[in-house]
Design an enzyme around this catalytic site. Structure first.
Site, mmCIF file in Angstrom:
data_model
loop_
_atom_site.group_PDB
_atom_site.id
_atom_site.type_symbol
_atom_site.label_atom_id
_atom_site.label_comp_id
_atom_site.label_asym_id
_atom_site.label_seq_id
_atom_site.Cartn_x
_atom_site.Cartn_y
_atom_site.Cartn_z
ATOM 1 C CG ASN A 10 4.637 4.692 -4.046
ATOM 2 O OD1 ASN A 10 4.431 5.822 -4.489
ATOM 3 N ND2 ASN A 10 4.156 4.280 -2.867
ATOM 4 C CD1 TRP A 11 9.103 6.752 -8.722
ATOM 5 C CD2 TRP A 11 9.426 8.821 -9.522
ATOM 6 N NE1 TRP A 11 9.985 6.673 -9.773
ATOM 7 C CE2 TRP A 11 10.194 7.920 -10.295
ATOM 8 C CE3 TRP A 11 9.455 10.169 -9.855
ATOM 9 C CZ2 TRP A 11 10.993 8.337 -11.362
ATOM 10 C CZ3 TRP A 11 10.251 10.596 -10.923
ATOM 11 C CH2 TRP A 11 11.014 9.681 -11.655
ATOM 12 C CE LYS A 12 6.739 5.125 -0.422
ATOM 13 N NZ LYS A 12 7.128 4.624 0.894
ATOM 14 C CG HIS A 96 1.356 3.234 0.338
ATOM 15 N ND1 HIS A 96 1.925 3.720 1.494
ATOM 16 C CD2 HIS A 96 2.353 2.630 -0.357
ATOM 17 C CE1 HIS A 96 3.220 3.417 1.482
ATOM 18 N NE2 HIS A 96 3.504 2.758 0.372
ATOM 19 C CD GLU A 98 4.442 6.116 2.746
ATOM 20 O OE1 GLU A 98 4.288 6.658 1.641
ATOM 21 O OE2 GLU A 98 5.460 5.455 3.053
ATOM 22 C CD GLU A 166 4.249 -1.241 -0.099
ATOM 23 O OE1 GLU A 166 5.185 -1.164 -0.888
ATOM 24 O OE2 GLU A 166 3.638 -0.245 0.324
ATOM 25 N N GLY A 172 10.717 2.080 4.222
ATOM 26 C CA GLY A 172 11.655 3.182 4.440
ATOM 27 C C GLY A 172 12.580 2.994 5.625
ATOM 28 C CB SER A 211 13.506 -1.836 3.109
ATOM 29 O OG SER A 211 13.172 -0.771 3.997
ATOM 30 N N GLY A 232 9.813 1.738 -3.220
ATOM 31 C CA GLY A 232 9.716 3.161 -2.884
ATOM 32 C C GLY A 232 11.024 3.867 -3.206
ATOM 33 N N GLY A 233 11.816 4.126 -2.180
ATOM 34 C CA GLY A 233 13.027 4.934 -2.326
ATOM 35 C C GLY A 233 13.934 4.512 -3.476
#
Ligand code: 13P
Length: 249
Positions: A10-12, A96, A98, A166, A172, A211, A232-233
């Site tokens: 997930n590149w957000k 998600h 977010e 999640e 993150g 994470s 994610g990251g």
């Protein structure tokens, strides 16, 4: 038959046209992996058409990060599931945290989005997870039960639904639940899916997200009922993303 594990990135809100070079590295490195697992990259919507064209026939699939629950209409700034499918996406993340927390999305809206995804022929990746407050209050499983019950539509099957667990506090932050906690939660989710959807619920993949890194993926992704990761990251760098996927090599 059990589906192959799914490792999804997930590149957000990250990535510009030049980022296609990172996708190229994922495609190149993914060739050695995609007979054992599925790789999915979910870039921002602006990049879905170019990424889908580049990834065609590569074994790497492209997905969206959100969709509206309507197929079209007066919803300025939103993107519909048929638009994502038209652009070459095969799946879409819905619910998600977010979106749930940052855009006040309700379970009912998430369920409608998953239904919209299905109408467009997309796999719905429905995210659920407790906040740190809920975890400390001992409300993790009841929160997840409610999100599962209300965010997942009737008619779920192993090939149209993926659940992503999640924990909000792990996203993150560099913090992750213990493997025992992951085992407890994924076992619980599996039981709920099985009760509601029978053998299909038994086969739905349940991803862990929050994470995930090359340094911790082995202990998390090998836990019972973990069918892959939503990253994610660490998905922004091909080397790290492929390193995580390599757990299933
Ligand atoms: P991080 O891997 O950056 O913690 O993000 C997880 C996530 O939110 C994936 O959807």
């Amino acid at each position: 038959m059990a589906l192959a594990p799914l490792v999804a990135g997930n590149w957000k809100m990250n990535g510009l046209a030049a980022s296609i070079s990172e996708l190229d590295r994922i495609i190149a490195g993914g060739r050695a992996l995609t007979n054992k697992l599925e790789l999915l990259v979910c870039p921002p919507a602006t990049l879905v058409p170019a990424f889908a064209a580049r990834a065609r026939d590569s074994g790497v699939r492209i997905g969206g990060q959100d969709c509206h629950w309507e197929d079209s209409g007066a919803f300025t700034g939103d993107i519909s599931a048929p638009m994502l499918a038209d652009a070459g996406a095969r799946a879409v993340i819905v619910g998600h945290s977010e979106r749930r927390l940052g855009h006040q999305e309700s379970d009912e809206q998430v369920r409608s989005k998953a239904q919209a995804a299905w109408r467009a022929g997309l796999t719905a990746i429905v995210c659920i997870g407790e906040t740190e407050f809920e975890r400390h209050a001992g409300a993790t499983l009841s929160r997840l039960e409610r999100q599962l019950g209300e965010s997942v539509p009737d008619g779920a099957k192993a090939d149209n639904l993926v659940i992503a667990y999640e924990p909000v506090w792990a996203i993150g932050t560099g913090r992750t639940p213990t493997p025992a906690d992951v085992a407890e939660v994924h076992g619980f989710i599996r039981k709920r899916l099985h009760i509601r959807f029978g053998s299909e619920g038994h086969a739905v993949r349940i991803l862990y997200g929050g994470s995930v890194k090359p340094s911790n993926c082995a202990e998390i992704l090998t836990v019972d009922n973990v069918g892959g990761a939503l990253v994610g990251g660490a998905s922004l760098k091909a080397e790290d993303f492929l390193g995580i996927a390599g757990t299933y090599r």
